[in-house]
Design a protein around this motif. Sequence first.
Motif, PDB file in Angstrom:
ATOM      1  N   ALA A  22       0.790  -1.546  -0.036  1.00  0.00           N
ATOM      2  CA  ALA A  22       0.271  -0.231  -0.277  1.00  0.00           C
ATOM      3  C   ALA A  22       1.003   0.850   0.021  1.00  0.00           C
ATOM      4  O   ALA A  22       0.366   2.391  -0.516  1.00  0.00           O
ATOM      5  CB  ALA A  22      -1.070  -0.164   1.186  1.00  0.00           C
ATOM      6  N   TYR A  23       1.989   0.954   0.797  1.00  0.00           N
ATOM      7  CA  TYR A  23       3.125   2.573   0.957  1.00  0.00           C
ATOM      8  C   TYR A  23       3.489   2.251  -0.518  1.00  0.00           C
ATOM      9  O   TYR A  23       3.630   4.078  -1.148  1.00  0.00           O
ATOM     10  CB  TYR A  23       4.249   1.947   1.758  1.00  0.00           C
TER      11      TYR A  23
ATOM     12  N   LEU B 293       3.374   5.970  -3.300  1.00  0.00           N
ATOM     13  CA  LEU B 293       4.505   6.337  -3.506  1.00  0.00           C
ATOM     14  C   LEU B 293       4.112   6.430  -4.968  1.00  0.00           C
ATOM     15  O   LEU B 293       4.745   7.886  -5.853  1.00  0.00           O
ATOM     16  CB  LEU B 293       5.611   5.781  -3.342  1.00  0.00           C
ATOM     17  N   GLU B 294       3.551   5.723  -5.880  1.00  0.00           N
ATOM     18  CA  GLU B 294       3.245   5.938  -7.617  1.00  0.00           C
ATOM     19  C   GLU B 294       2.043   7.147  -7.142  1.00  0.00           C
ATOM     20  O   GLU B 294       1.975   8.033  -8.447  1.00  0.00           O
ATOM     21  CB  GLU B 294       2.984   4.428  -7.809  1.00  0.00           C
TER      22      GLU B 294
ATOM     23  N   LEU C  38       3.308  10.498   4.126  1.00  0.00           N
ATOM     24  CA  LEU C  38       4.175   9.535   3.644  1.00  0.00           C
ATOM     25  C   LEU C  38       5.136  10.075   4.684  1.00  0.00           C
ATOM     26  O   LEU C  38       5.939   8.269   5.355  1.00  0.00           O
ATOM     27  CB  LEU C  38       4.906   9.848   2.483  1.00  0.00           C
ATOM     28  N   LEU C  39       6.223  10.937   4.838  1.00  0.00           N
ATOM     29  CA  LEU C  39       7.011  11.035   5.739  1.00  0.00           C
ATOM     30  C   LEU C  39       7.139  10.904   7.739  1.00  0.00           C
ATOM     31  O   LEU C  39       7.902  10.099   8.030  1.00  0.00           O
ATOM     32  CB  LEU C  39       8.031  11.667   6.004  1.00  0.00           C
ATOM     33  N   ALA C  40       6.225  11.360   7.677  1.00  0.00           N
ATOM     34  CA  ALA C  40       4.812  11.037   9.196  1.00  0.00           C
ATOM     35  C   ALA C  40       4.898   9.378   9.422  1.00  0.00           C
ATOM     36  O   ALA C  40       5.340   9.058  10.513  1.00  0.00           O
ATOM     37  CB  ALA C  40       3.781  12.329   9.230  1.00  0.00           C
ATOM     38  N   LEU C  41       4.226   9.216   8.726  1.00  0.00           N
ATOM     39  CA  LEU C  41       3.588   7.597   9.542  1.00  0.00           C
ATOM     40  C   LEU C  41       4.259   6.836   8.372  1.00  0.00           C
ATOM     41  O   LEU C  41       3.769   5.338   9.341  1.00  0.00           O
ATOM     42  CB  LEU C  41       2.012   7.483   8.465  1.00  0.00           C
ATOM     43  N   GLN C  42       5.636   6.434   7.922  1.00  0.00           N
ATOM     44  CA  GLN C  42       6.141   5.744   6.706  1.00  0.00           C
ATOM     45  C   GLN C  42       7.752   4.959   7.531  1.00  0.00           C
ATOM     46  O   GLN C  42       8.646   3.964   7.202  1.00  0.00           O
ATOM     47  CB  GLN C  42       5.910   5.285   5.743  1.00  0.00           C
TER      48      GLN C  42
ATOM     49  N   ALA D 291      16.397   5.524   2.327  1.00  0.00           N
ATOM     50  CA  ALA D 291      16.964   5.384   1.254  1.00  0.00           C
ATOM     51  C   ALA D 291      16.079   5.519  -0.059  1.00  0.00           C
ATOM     52  O   ALA D 291      16.221   7.164  -0.126  1.00  0.00           O
ATOM     53  CB  ALA D 291      17.725   3.329   1.224  1.00  0.00           C
ATOM     54  N   THR D 292      16.226   4.661  -1.011  1.00  0.00           N
ATOM     55  CA  THR D 292      15.067   5.151  -2.591  1.00  0.00           C
ATOM     56  C   THR D 292      13.693   6.158  -2.210  1.00  0.00           C
ATOM     57  O   THR D 292      13.739   7.052  -2.679  1.00  0.00           O
ATOM     58  CB  THR D 292      15.453   3.914  -3.031  1.00  0.00           C
ATOM     59  N   ASP D 293      12.684   5.108  -0.918  1.00  0.00           N
ATOM     60  CA  ASP D 293      11.906   5.889  -0.580  1.00  0.00           C
ATOM     61  C   ASP D 293      11.868   6.999  -0.465  1.00  0.00           C
ATOM     62  O   ASP D 293      11.377   7.484  -0.423  1.00  0.00           O
ATOM     63  CB  ASP D 293      11.140   4.507   0.536  1.00  0.00           C
ATOM     64  N   LEU D 294      13.170   7.118   0.570  1.00  0.00           N
ATOM     65  CA  LEU D 294      12.918   8.569   0.999  1.00  0.00           C
ATOM     66  C   LEU D 294      13.784   9.250   0.423  1.00  0.00           C
ATOM     67  O   LEU D 294      13.209  11.021   0.390  1.00  0.00           O
ATOM     68  CB  LEU D 294      14.199   8.045   2.212  1.00  0.00           C
ATOM     69  N   ARG D 295      14.174   9.038  -0.911  1.00  0.00           N
ATOM     70  CA  ARG D 295      14.871  10.242  -1.609  1.00  0.00           C
ATOM     71  C   ARG D 295      13.714  10.448  -2.670  1.00  0.00           C
ATOM     72  O   ARG D 295      13.605  11.468  -3.315  1.00  0.00           O
ATOM     73  CB  ARG D 295      15.891   9.762  -2.850  1.00  0.00           C
TER      74      ARG D 295
END
Length: 222
Positions: free
Chosen positions: A4-5, A9-10, A66-70, A74-78
């Motif tokens: 779901a995360y 992102l998509e 997304l930053l707060a909850l997940q 790495a790549t997801d943070l970027r």
Amino acid sequence: MREAYHVELEQLAEHLAAMSVQVAEAMELATKALLEVDLGLAEQVISDDAKVDDARADCEEQAYALLALQAPVATDLRTVLAAIHAAESLERMGDLALHVAKAARRRHPEPVLPESVRPYFAEMGDFAVKLARRTEEVIKTKDVAAARTLESDDDQVDDIHRHLFSVIMDRDWPHGVATAVDVTLLGRFYERFADHAVSVARRMVFVVTGKMPGYGPETDEL
């Protein structure tokens, strides 16, 4: 949960790509309004700018959630950080199209541009719209090679922008100071629009490689 995360992102990338379409269409219409002295088109760009602002707010809200909850790494943070920066650049591109439209409205029913410089703005407008549309594709595909090719079109806009200075500084310039100021400001709007498109592409390279491309210093000014 992770699936779901990544769907979120998509969706964030899709929202950014949609913003690219919005600002491409805004600059296309603003350029047409400028060249054809079309008040209706200028008013359309001006009224639609709020939609670009709203789109940026939505992208940023989603990114911060997304930053707060997940707590991505790495790549997801970027990806999330790049989305925040890209949304800002895209919103500024919308503002620059807005400035062009407002210039067209301000001088109506008189043309803003003398006939002698209109071909330069037609060409810069074509490049600017092309850059925004290619930015959409880069956001969707995260194609590093495609992102790097945006530099060449940006260079073309820079070359035209520099040439405009030689035109208006010529001692035989017959159109006066006010028109020279208009031409200078409008040229700057197109040049900055192209720069912001390249900035978005650089962010996509950062997502993939973890490094900002070494094209030179970036600036966030309009």
